[in-house]
Motif scaffolding. Structure first.
Motif, PDB file in Angstrom:
ATOM      1  N   LEU A 177      -1.178  -6.800  -0.382  1.00  0.00           N
ATOM      2  CA  LEU A 177      -1.420  -7.338  -1.598  1.00  0.00           C
ATOM      3  C   LEU A 177      -1.132  -9.013  -1.859  1.00  0.00           C
ATOM      4  CD1 LEU A 177      -1.028  -4.768  -4.266  1.00  0.00           C
ATOM      5  CD2 LEU A 177      -3.131  -5.494  -2.997  1.00  0.00           C
ATOM      6  N   ASN A 178       0.182  -9.116  -1.408  1.00  0.00           N
ATOM      7  CA  ASN A 178       0.642 -10.552  -1.333  1.00  0.00           C
ATOM      8  C   ASN A 178      -0.235 -11.293  -0.264  1.00  0.00           C
ATOM      9  OD1 ASN A 178       2.779 -10.197  -3.073  1.00  0.00           O
ATOM     10  ND2 ASN A 178       4.269  -9.460  -1.295  1.00  0.00           N
ATOM     11  N   ARG A 199       4.620   1.843   0.152  1.00  0.00           N
ATOM     12  CA  ARG A 199       5.131   0.611  -0.609  1.00  0.00           C
ATOM     13  C   ARG A 199       4.804  -0.752   0.373  1.00  0.00           C
ATOM     14  NH1 ARG A 199       9.986   1.479  -2.211  1.00  0.00           N
ATOM     15  NH2 ARG A 199       9.253   3.777  -2.793  1.00  0.00           N
ATOM     16  N   ALA A 250      -3.415 -11.839  -2.073  1.00  0.00           N
ATOM     17  CA  ALA A 250      -3.483 -12.290  -3.662  1.00  0.00           C
ATOM     18  C   ALA A 250      -4.240 -13.817  -3.682  1.00  0.00           C
ATOM     19  CB  ALA A 250      -1.898 -12.321  -4.113  1.00  0.00           C
ATOM     20  N   ASP A 260      -5.411  -1.690 -11.173  1.00  0.00           N
ATOM     21  CA  ASP A 260      -4.217  -1.627 -10.965  1.00  0.00           C
ATOM     22  C   ASP A 260      -3.831  -1.768  -9.291  1.00  0.00           C
ATOM     23  OD1 ASP A 260      -1.335  -1.340 -10.327  1.00  0.00           O
ATOM     24  OD2 ASP A 260      -0.970   0.547 -11.612  1.00  0.00           O
ATOM     25  N   ASP A 261      -3.984  -2.759  -8.646  1.00  0.00           N
ATOM     26  CA  ASP A 261      -4.136  -2.826  -7.515  1.00  0.00           C
ATOM     27  C   ASP A 261      -3.003  -2.126  -6.567  1.00  0.00           C
ATOM     28  OD1 ASP A 261      -6.334  -4.675  -7.830  1.00  0.00           O
ATOM     29  OD2 ASP A 261      -5.049  -6.390  -7.531  1.00  0.00           O
ATOM     30  N   ARG A 262      -1.998  -2.413  -7.328  1.00  0.00           N
ATOM     31  CA  ARG A 262      -0.720  -1.635  -6.255  1.00  0.00           C
ATOM     32  C   ARG A 262      -0.985  -0.154  -6.434  1.00  0.00           C
ATOM     33  NH1 ARG A 262       3.523  -4.157  -4.335  1.00  0.00           N
ATOM     34  NH2 ARG A 262       2.500  -6.229  -5.442  1.00  0.00           N
ATOM     35  N   ALA A 263      -1.405   0.381  -7.494  1.00  0.00           N
ATOM     36  CA  ALA A 263      -1.564   1.720  -7.559  1.00  0.00           C
ATOM     37  C   ALA A 263      -2.754   2.452  -6.573  1.00  0.00           C
ATOM     38  CB  ALA A 263      -1.927   2.408  -8.840  1.00  0.00           C
ATOM     39  N   THR A 295       1.652  -1.984   1.261  1.00  0.00           N
ATOM     40  CA  THR A 295       0.879  -2.372   0.294  1.00  0.00           C
ATOM     41  C   THR A 295       1.276  -3.580  -0.183  1.00  0.00           C
ATOM     42  OG1 THR A 295       0.471  -0.191  -0.723  1.00  0.00           O
ATOM     43  CG2 THR A 295       0.118  -1.784  -2.318  1.00  0.00           C
ATOM     44  N   ASN A 296       2.621  -3.699  -0.404  1.00  0.00           N
ATOM     45  CA  ASN A 296       3.227  -5.136  -0.529  1.00  0.00           C
ATOM     46  C   ASN A 296       2.607  -6.100   0.268  1.00  0.00           C
ATOM     47  OD1 ASN A 296       4.748  -4.862  -2.662  1.00  0.00           O
ATOM     48  ND2 ASN A 296       6.533  -4.056  -1.688  1.00  0.00           N
ATOM     49  N   PHE A 341      -3.991   0.741  -3.692  1.00  0.00           N
ATOM     50  CA  PHE A 341      -3.768   0.725  -2.385  1.00  0.00           C
ATOM     51  C   PHE A 341      -2.485   1.478  -2.160  1.00  0.00           C
ATOM     52  CE2 PHE A 341      -6.287  -3.094  -3.018  1.00  0.00           C
ATOM     53  CZ  PHE A 341      -6.931  -2.696  -1.887  1.00  0.00           C
ATOM     54  N   GLU A 342      -1.549   1.627  -2.847  1.00  0.00           N
ATOM     55  CA  GLU A 342      -0.402   2.377  -2.514  1.00  0.00           C
ATOM     56  C   GLU A 342      -0.746   4.031  -2.452  1.00  0.00           C
ATOM     57  OE1 GLU A 342       3.263   0.920  -4.211  1.00  0.00           O
ATOM     58  OE2 GLU A 342       4.465   2.736  -4.061  1.00  0.00           O
TER      59      GLU A 342
END
Lengths: 237, 237
Positions: free
Chosen positions: A210-211, A203, A214, A96-99, A206-207, A101-102
DNA sequence: TTCGATGGTAAGTAAGCACTTACTTTCATT
DNA sequence: AATGAAAGTAAGTGCTTACTTACCATCGAA
């Protein structure tokens, strides 16, 4: 008649047990060193702030250097077991990349916010080339870089992230976080320039990351003009 | 017979003209302050390194503080006219995001690499809460943040970037750059952990940022999925 | 009650610090 | 050649620093 316990400037009763006093001096010194640096803080000031005579400082710590070392040990052991990757271990498992890095970002930001002394101490010792800097680098920074690189590599193999140098990605991400903390703790303590909660910052960073890394939608119609940016090996499945 | 000009440790002939000597002392002090901090450097060391007696230092600069101020003025005027946004002014005009951000990044990285003293000096004075830190913040950081925010807002209105807080985007980007320089100058001077040219770093950071903040393909399903990476304005002519 | 261990201090000491004084050397002008 | 200003120094001054010494105070246990 009660001998009227003396009370010092700190409101702490005189005559502490040895261990207590030692810890108190340590904490006072920590605060002062982080504020004014090692050379910028005198043993007299430390003694005064601790509400004892200078001789007491030297009873507990043979030299000023030793006091400094003791601080480093203290801080080190506090921040030691704390492998920042452990907290997000299951997020890593779940990919879960978001979890991931965030989680890391928020943890670091909270940490820096609740203990700004540490960052200052670290900077001072990096500038003065003291051992804490080296220790921190070896024991902490390296590990974070290594773990995150491993994770990113995996996600690249999964086809979820672009084929950038994972270390550059790590540096970019850590950079956002550390620099933000540095701004908050050192340059812009009133958040005059940018006021944002740690959650929101974590957040947002991380956004962006990740963007930023990606893998492209990979629009099959590849007028693959920009192979420059995406080095994706065709991964012939 | 020639009176055999004395040669000092630096190989510089003794008896310089006033202005020269002043500048020499200034430079020596700059180096030492950046290495050991203000309090960590003694006037004796400065004199020795400059190959003169301590009294000469105090002939040119009334106090150690004044010497420090002179350094700040010197550095400030060097780095002053240099509005980093000026170099990319036409890229801004053309709304060439890549050129804008990569230009800024490369400029900053090169700058920090060629003058690592400055970053150290700046950090020292930030930690010691000296005026240079404040001056730099006001005269430089604020301006960069403001200009970049303006630019990002414009690009958001153009529909080219996501509606994130522009200041957060600026902080993220500046963070990657500054933190990378800080790593190179302070922590990992041998590039043991990450060795990458300034060009490559600037390009990588810019890629991450621009992809990170690019407006989504907007699921309008108009084929042109990745307006993100190639910012060639459609140039509807 | 006494006593030794421990918490604590006042008053040092020598070295190092920023800064000064009193003096000498150099050199471009007349 | 004389001179005066500027470049330079050796040897201080008084204060601060890290660290020490010699002593006092308090307390728990025998």
């Amino acid at each position: 008649m009660e001998p009227q316990k003396r009370i010092n400037a700190n409101g702490s009763a005189a005559r502490m047990a040895g261990g207590e006093r030692r810890l108190q001096i340590l904490r006072v010194a920590m605060r002062l060193f982080s504020q004014r640096g090692f050379r910028g803080t005198t043993t007299k000031e430390i003694a005064l702030a601790a509400g004892v005579s200078e001789a007491m400082v030297f009873r507990h710590f043979a030299t000023k250097e030793e006091l400094y070392s003791a601080i480093l040990d203290h801080k080190a052991c506090l921040h030691d077991d704390l492998d920042p990757l452990q907290k997000v271990a299951d997020a890593i498992q779940r990919k879960d990349d978001r979890a991931v890095f965030e989680g890391i970002a928020l943890d670091a930001l909270n940490h820096h916010e609740s203990d700004p002394e540490f960052q200052r101490l670290l900077l001072h010792s990096a500038l003065e080339e003291h051992e804490l800097a080296h220790m921190f680098w070896e024991k902490f920074v390296r590990r974070v870089y290594h773990s995150l690189r491993t994770y990113i590599r995996q996600r690249q193999r999964d086809g979820a992230m672009k084929q950038l140098d994972p270390l550059v990605v790590v540096r970019a991400f850590i950079g956002m976080i550390i620099h933000h903390s540095l701004n908050n703790n050192l340059w812009d303590r009133d958040r005059e320039l940018l006021k944002i909660s740690n959650q929101a910052a974590a957040r947002a960073f991380t956004n962006i990351l990740l963007n930023g890394v990606a893998a492209k939608p990979q629009a099959r119609r590849n007028g693959s003009a920009r192979s420059a940016t995406l080095k994706r090996k065709p991964s012939k499945k």
